[in-house]
Design an enzyme around this catalytic site. Structure first.
Site, PDB file in Angstrom:
ATOM      1  N   ASP A  58      -4.570 -13.903  -2.660  1.00  0.00           N
ATOM      2  CA  ASP A  58      -3.932 -13.589  -1.391  1.00  0.00           C
ATOM      3  C   ASP A  58      -3.899 -14.870  -0.581  1.00  0.00           C
ATOM      4  O   ASP A  58      -4.933 -15.362  -0.097  1.00  0.00           O
ATOM      5  CB  ASP A  58      -4.672 -12.457  -0.658  1.00  0.00           C
ATOM      6  CG  ASP A  58      -4.144 -11.083  -1.079  1.00  0.00           C
ATOM      7  OD1 ASP A  58      -3.296 -11.030  -2.002  1.00  0.00           O
ATOM      8  OD2 ASP A  58      -4.571 -10.080  -0.478  1.00  0.00           O
ATOM      9  N   ASP A  83      -5.502 -13.710   9.191  1.00  0.00           N
ATOM     10  CA  ASP A  83      -4.382 -13.587   8.228  1.00  0.00           C
ATOM     11  C   ASP A  83      -3.178 -14.444   8.605  1.00  0.00           C
ATOM     12  O   ASP A  83      -2.057 -13.941   8.740  1.00  0.00           O
ATOM     13  CB  ASP A  83      -3.928 -12.124   8.117  1.00  0.00           C
ATOM     14  CG  ASP A  83      -4.882 -11.283   7.266  1.00  0.00           C
ATOM     15  OD1 ASP A  83      -5.658 -11.862   6.488  1.00  0.00           O
ATOM     16  OD2 ASP A  83      -4.834 -10.045   7.373  1.00  0.00           O
ATOM     17  N   GLU A 134     -10.768  -6.816  -4.504  1.00  0.00           N
ATOM     18  CA  GLU A 134     -10.594  -7.895  -3.513  1.00  0.00           C
ATOM     19  C   GLU A 134     -11.819  -7.977  -2.614  1.00  0.00           C
ATOM     20  O   GLU A 134     -12.051  -7.088  -1.796  1.00  0.00           O
ATOM     21  CB  GLU A 134      -9.334  -7.604  -2.684  1.00  0.00           C
ATOM     22  CG  GLU A 134      -9.068  -8.667  -1.642  1.00  0.00           C
ATOM     23  CD  GLU A 134      -7.777  -8.414  -0.869  1.00  0.00           C
ATOM     24  OE1 GLU A 134      -6.798  -7.898  -1.462  1.00  0.00           O
ATOM     25  OE2 GLU A 134      -7.757  -8.722   0.322  1.00  0.00           O
ATOM     26  N   GLU A 194      -8.887 -13.740  -1.578  1.00  0.00           N
ATOM     27  CA  GLU A 194      -8.129 -14.068  -0.364  1.00  0.00           C
ATOM     28  C   GLU A 194      -8.840 -15.164   0.422  1.00  0.00           C
ATOM     29  O   GLU A 194     -10.060 -15.120   0.612  1.00  0.00           O
ATOM     30  CB  GLU A 194      -7.961 -12.818   0.514  1.00  0.00           C
ATOM     31  CG  GLU A 194      -7.261 -13.160   1.817  1.00  0.00           C
ATOM     32  CD  GLU A 194      -6.993 -11.996   2.724  1.00  0.00           C
ATOM     33  OE1 GLU A 194      -6.608 -10.916   2.232  1.00  0.00           O
ATOM     34  OE2 GLU A 194      -7.145 -12.178   3.946  1.00  0.00           O
ATOM     35  N   ASP A 219       2.297   2.023   3.359  1.00  0.00           N
ATOM     36  CA  ASP A 219       3.235   1.069   3.988  1.00  0.00           C
ATOM     37  C   ASP A 219       4.665   1.512   3.738  1.00  0.00           C
ATOM     38  O   ASP A 219       5.535   1.300   4.564  1.00  0.00           O
ATOM     39  CB  ASP A 219       3.139  -0.337   3.369  1.00  0.00           C
ATOM     40  CG  ASP A 219       1.768  -0.939   3.434  1.00  0.00           C
ATOM     41  OD1 ASP A 219       1.017  -0.583   4.352  1.00  0.00           O
ATOM     42  OD2 ASP A 219       1.457  -1.785   2.561  1.00  0.00           O
ATOM     43  N   ASP A 249      -0.483 -12.571   2.059  1.00  0.00           N
ATOM     44  CA  ASP A 249      -1.108 -11.537   2.890  1.00  0.00           C
ATOM     45  C   ASP A 249      -1.318 -12.169   4.269  1.00  0.00           C
ATOM     46  O   ASP A 249      -2.438 -12.504   4.663  1.00  0.00           O
ATOM     47  CB  ASP A 249      -2.433 -11.093   2.252  1.00  0.00           C
ATOM     48  CG  ASP A 249      -2.985  -9.854   2.936  1.00  0.00           C
ATOM     49  OD1 ASP A 249      -2.421  -9.458   3.963  1.00  0.00           O
ATOM     50  OD2 ASP A 249      -3.983  -9.306   2.440  1.00  0.00           O
ATOM     51  N   HIS A 294       0.879  -1.170   0.000  1.00  0.00           N
ATOM     52  CA  HIS A 294       0.000   0.000   0.000  1.00  0.00           C
ATOM     53  C   HIS A 294       0.916   1.219   0.000  1.00  0.00           C
ATOM     54  O   HIS A 294       1.993   1.183   0.608  1.00  0.00           O
ATOM     55  CB  HIS A 294      -0.825   0.120   1.288  1.00  0.00           C
ATOM     56  CG  HIS A 294      -1.730  -1.028   1.589  1.00  0.00           C
ATOM     57  ND1 HIS A 294      -1.319  -2.149   2.245  1.00  0.00           N
ATOM     58  CD2 HIS A 294      -3.058  -1.189   1.361  1.00  0.00           C
ATOM     59  CE1 HIS A 294      -2.340  -2.966   2.404  1.00  0.00           C
ATOM     60  NE2 HIS A 294      -3.413  -2.413   1.886  1.00  0.00           N
ATOM     61  N   ASP A 344     -10.533 -11.834  10.837  1.00  0.00           N
ATOM     62  CA  ASP A 344      -9.535 -11.996   9.787  1.00  0.00           C
ATOM     63  C   ASP A 344      -8.147 -12.177  10.417  1.00  0.00           C
ATOM     64  O   ASP A 344      -7.449 -11.197  10.657  1.00  0.00           O
ATOM     65  CB  ASP A 344      -9.598 -10.704   8.958  1.00  0.00           C
ATOM     66  CG  ASP A 344      -8.882 -10.792   7.643  1.00  0.00           C
ATOM     67  OD1 ASP A 344      -8.512 -11.900   7.239  1.00  0.00           O
ATOM     68  OD2 ASP A 344      -8.687  -9.724   7.018  1.00  0.00           O
ATOM     69  N   HIS A 387     -10.853 -14.107   3.581  1.00  0.00           N
ATOM     70  CA  HIS A 387     -12.078 -13.379   3.243  1.00  0.00           C
ATOM     71  C   HIS A 387     -13.147 -14.338   2.733  1.00  0.00           C
ATOM     72  O   HIS A 387     -14.334 -14.151   2.996  1.00  0.00           O
ATOM     73  CB  HIS A 387     -11.786 -12.311   2.190  1.00  0.00           C
ATOM     74  CG  HIS A 387     -10.765 -11.302   2.640  1.00  0.00           C
ATOM     75  ND1 HIS A 387     -10.364 -10.265   1.843  1.00  0.00           N
ATOM     76  CD2 HIS A 387     -10.092 -11.171   3.805  1.00  0.00           C
ATOM     77  CE1 HIS A 387      -9.463  -9.530   2.500  1.00  0.00           C
ATOM     78  NE2 HIS A 387      -9.280 -10.075   3.682  1.00  0.00           N
TER      79      HIS A 387
HETATM   80  C1  XLS Z   1      -7.386  -6.727   4.418  1.00  0.00           C
HETATM   81  C2  XLS Z   1      -6.971  -6.899   3.034  1.00  0.00           C
HETATM   82  C3  XLS Z   1      -5.880  -5.961   2.546  1.00  0.00           C
HETATM   83  C4  XLS Z   1      -5.778  -5.967   1.044  1.00  0.00           C
HETATM   84  C5  XLS Z   1      -5.005  -4.838   0.485  1.00  0.00           C
HETATM   85  O1  XLS Z   1      -8.096  -7.540   4.985  1.00  0.00           O
HETATM   86  O2  XLS Z   1      -6.605  -8.247   2.891  1.00  0.00           O
HETATM   87  O3  XLS Z   1      -4.673  -6.255   3.155  1.00  0.00           O
HETATM   88  O4  XLS Z   1      -5.223  -7.175   0.567  1.00  0.00           O
HETATM   89  O5  XLS Z   1      -5.544  -3.624   0.823  1.00  0.00           O
HETATM   90 CA    CA Z   2      -5.739  -9.285   1.158  1.00  0.00          CA
HETATM   91 CA    CA Z   3      -7.220 -10.347   5.270  1.00  0.00          CA
END
Ligand code: XLS
Ligand code: CA
Ligand code: CA
Length: 439
Positions: free
Chosen positions: A296, A309, A232, A268, A104, A339, A101, A307, A271
């Site tokens: 992702d 991750d 996404e 992802e 970041d 991710d 991003h 989430d 998600h």
């Molecule tokens: C958040 C998202 C984010 C996107 C990019 O849950 O996964 O990280 O991949 O903005």
């Molecule tokens: Ca993501």
């Molecule tokens: Ca995520």
């Protein structure tokens, strides 16, 4: 160049019997498979935000991550140190791509102009490091969710000034992505959603969202950006109702506003599961609609409703994902972007390496199993046979559009003693296990 992980050397493939935690057991980057290296098939990407910026903080506690650059007082010095750490990690993990991003990679200034200038300065440095190392940008994106100005949304904010600010930010992030040769640009609608209908004009928000995406598609053409634009999906978090709920919702939205040719999807895992789907379901749906852009690669926790991750370590999932990817003719411009973040208690710098190794090995093994499954055609043969009634007789007539309700009623009256066959789900699950365990 500053080195941050001096005690760790380049991770090498040592094969499944190795007991060295700092080695690949299944990911053999240079192994040739069907004319391409494993690395070219898997197109792994390092995520900037979790890997370089993630603190390990949660709503109950402070950050835990030991990252040498966190101690640097000057934000620009810290930003450049993160770039060095990113390239050192990619080199040592044999990863060719990264994703970020805008916020970041460089801090936010007092004005948008100042923020843009700082971004340009860090992007100059990233560009230099890319040229030196040959590393590539899988995708760029704009962070339209962190700053308080986005509390009501970005493109779907009730404040027009916020819509304009978000547009300016995306324009700049697209410029930067193009400049770095990014292969895609991602839109994750971080705060594009709502908490309560008591204060929300959902119709206007949805229309504004479409207006925003149309402007982005127009700008892509204007600057001749050749990457794919990707949306996404995510059903909830941070808002209660996210507009880009899942792949089907996004595809319907794009078609409603005539944007389906301009955007593909970035799917992802976590998600998908938050939306009540499997990871494979979302990828499959994108694929059969010609909309699979990128992936992702992470995993959620089935016992937690948010989430998390996590790094993907479930071989069953990665096999089925790679099954879809192979059926898609590969990832094309997309990739497998981790991710994912090490758990809060996995706070040492070494844990970054161990987490990526776990994810990369799980995908490499899943890829091999999926290749064998497809080569043997076990699932395809079963599915083809299961739908064979549409290849001849009345089924063929239905598929060709040659019959109507009246013709079908006539047919059914004459053929009402129907024999159906078993779906054999357990047998197929057992075959899948056999492939995972033995191939
Ligand atoms: C958040 C998202 C984010 C996107 C990019 O849950 O996964 O990280 O991949 O903005
Ligand atoms: Ca993501
Ligand atoms: Ca995520």
């Amino acid at each position: 160049m500053k080195q941050f992980f001096e005690s760790i050397s380049k991770i090498k493939y040592e094969g499944p019997s190795s007991t060295n935690p700092f080695s690949f057991k299944y990911y053999n980057p240079d192994e040739m498979i069907n004319g391409k290296t494993m690395k070219e098939h898997l197109r792994f990407a390092l995520t900037y935000w979790h890997t370089l910026c993630g603190t390990g903080g949660d709503p109950f506690g402070d950050g835990t991550m030991q990252r040498p650059w966190f101690d640097m007082a000057d934000p620009m010095e810290q930003a450049k140190a993160k770039v060095d750490a990113c390239f050192e990690l990619m080199e040592k993990l044999d990863i060719d791509y990264f994703t970020f991003h805008d916020r970041d990679v460089s801090p936010e200034g007092k004005t948008l102009a100042e923020t843009n200038a700082m971004l340009d300065e860090v992007v100059d440095y990233i560009e230099k490091r890319m040229k030196e190392t040959g590393k590539k940008l899988l995708w760029g994106t704009a962070c339209l969710f962190k700053h308080p100005r986005f509390m009501h949304g970005a493109a779907t904010s009730c404040e027009a000034d916020v819509f304009a600010y978000a547009a300016a930010q995306v324009k700049k992030a697209m410029d930067v992505t193009k400049r770095l040769g990014g292969e895609n640009y991602v839109f994750w609608g971080g705060r594009e959603g709502y908490e309560t209908l008591l204060n929300t004009d959902m119709k206007l928000e949805e229309e504004n969202f479409a207006r925003f995406l149309k402007m982005a598609a127009d700008y892509k053409k204007k600057i001749a950006f050749t990457g794919e634009l990707l949306i996404e999906p995510k059903p909830k978090e941070p808002t209660k109702h996210q507009y880009d709920t899942d792949a089907a919702t996004v595809l319907g939205f794009l078609r409603k506003y005539g944007l389906e040719k301009e955007f593909k999807l970035n799917i992802e895992a976590n998600h998908a599961t938050l939306a009540g789907h499997t990871f494979q379901h979302e990828i499959h749906l994108a694929r059969i609609n010609g909309a699979l852009g990128s992936i992702d690669a992470n995993i959620g926790d089935p016992n937690l409703g948010w989430d998390t991750d996590q790094f993907p370590t479930n071989i069953y999932d990665t096999t089925l994902v790679m099954y879809e990817v192979i059926k898609n003719g590969g990832l094309h411009k997309g990739g497998l972007n981790f991710d994912a973040k090490p758990r809060r208690a996995s706070f040492e710098p070494e844990d970054i390496f161990l987490s990526y190794i776990a994810g990369m090995d799980t995908f490499a093994k899943g890829f091999k199993v999926a290749l064998k499954l497809i080569e043997d055609g076990v699932l395809e043969k079963f599915v083809e046979e299961r739908y064979s009634s549409y290849k001849q007789g009345i089924g063929k007539e239905i598929v060709s559009g040659n019959v109507d309700f009246e013709a079908l009623e006539k047919y059914a009256l004459e053929n009402d003693q129907i024999k159906v066959k078993s779906g054999r789900q357990e047998m197929l699950e057992s075959i899948l296990n056999q492939y995972i365990l033995s191939k």
